[in-house]
Design an enzyme around this catalytic site. Structure first.
Site, PDB file in Angstrom:
ATOM      1  CD  GLN A 122      36.356  37.841  42.233  1.00 37.21           C
ATOM      2  OE1 GLN A 122      35.871  38.938  42.443  1.00 37.21           O
ATOM      3  NE2 GLN A 122      36.329  36.878  43.131  1.00 37.21           N
ATOM      4  CG  PHE A 123      39.875  33.620  36.867  1.00 43.02           C
ATOM      5  CD1 PHE A 123      39.668  32.256  36.949  1.00 43.02           C
ATOM      6  CD2 PHE A 123      40.869  34.191  37.655  1.00 43.02           C
ATOM      7  CE1 PHE A 123      40.436  31.464  37.787  1.00 43.02           C
ATOM      8  CE2 PHE A 123      41.647  33.415  38.493  1.00 43.02           C
ATOM      9  CZ  PHE A 123      41.429  32.045  38.557  1.00 43.02           C
ATOM     10  CB  THR A 124      36.989  33.147  41.026  1.00 41.07           C
ATOM     11  OG1 THR A 124      36.800  34.447  41.586  1.00 41.07           O
ATOM     12  CG2 THR A 124      38.458  32.754  41.071  1.00 41.07           C
TER      13      THR A 124
END
Length: 145
Positions: A78-80
């Site tokens: 999850q890059f967020t």
């Protein structure tokens, strides 16, 4: 590198209406990777994760690990997690690692968890995923290295 650990009764991830990863008792782990992360950070977090004592023992104390309860991992990239919301209302993702580098380190992290004797299910890196879970507790812990 940053992980969000949720103790779950069950969790699953779907891509294009197909379940690609599913667990019962264990941890749903969201993984964020930034530019300067290396295998060193992944090694540290994998060891920390599999030895995290957040399942209740017979005295209702958080004292048991995944191995103790025969739990599993569902690990989702999850890059967020590296969103920067300090200015304006649209998050900046400049702190997130480039996909090629992040995917390699994500796969390495998953393998290190497996090498520690834990069954691992995964999402699909870079895909549009729908994640569902029943958080047990709720217990949610953020760990950074």
């Amino acid at each position: 590198m940053k992980i969000v650990v949720q103790r779950v009764k069950k969790a699953e991830v779907e891509v294009e209406n197909k379940v690609v990863g599913k667990i019962d008792k264990g941890f749903l782990v969201l993984v964020g990777i930034t530019h300067n992360d290396t295998e060193k950070e992944a090694d540290y977090l994998a060891k920390k994760l599999v030895n995290l004592r957040i399942f209740e023992d017979e005295n209702e104390k958080m004292n048991l690990t995944l191995k103790d309860v025969k739990g599993k991992l569902l690990i989702v990239s999850q890059f967020t997690l590296y969103a920067n919301c300090k200015e304006g209302n649209r998050p900046s993702f400049i702190e997130a690692a480039r996909p090629e580098m992040a995917n390699n380190l994500y796969e390495y992290f998953c393998k290190k968890c497996q090498d520690n004797g834990i069954e691992v299910e995964k999402g699909i890196f870079g895909a549009d995923m729908q994640v569902s879970l029943i958080n047990d507790g709720p217990v949610t812990i953020i760990i950074e290295k």
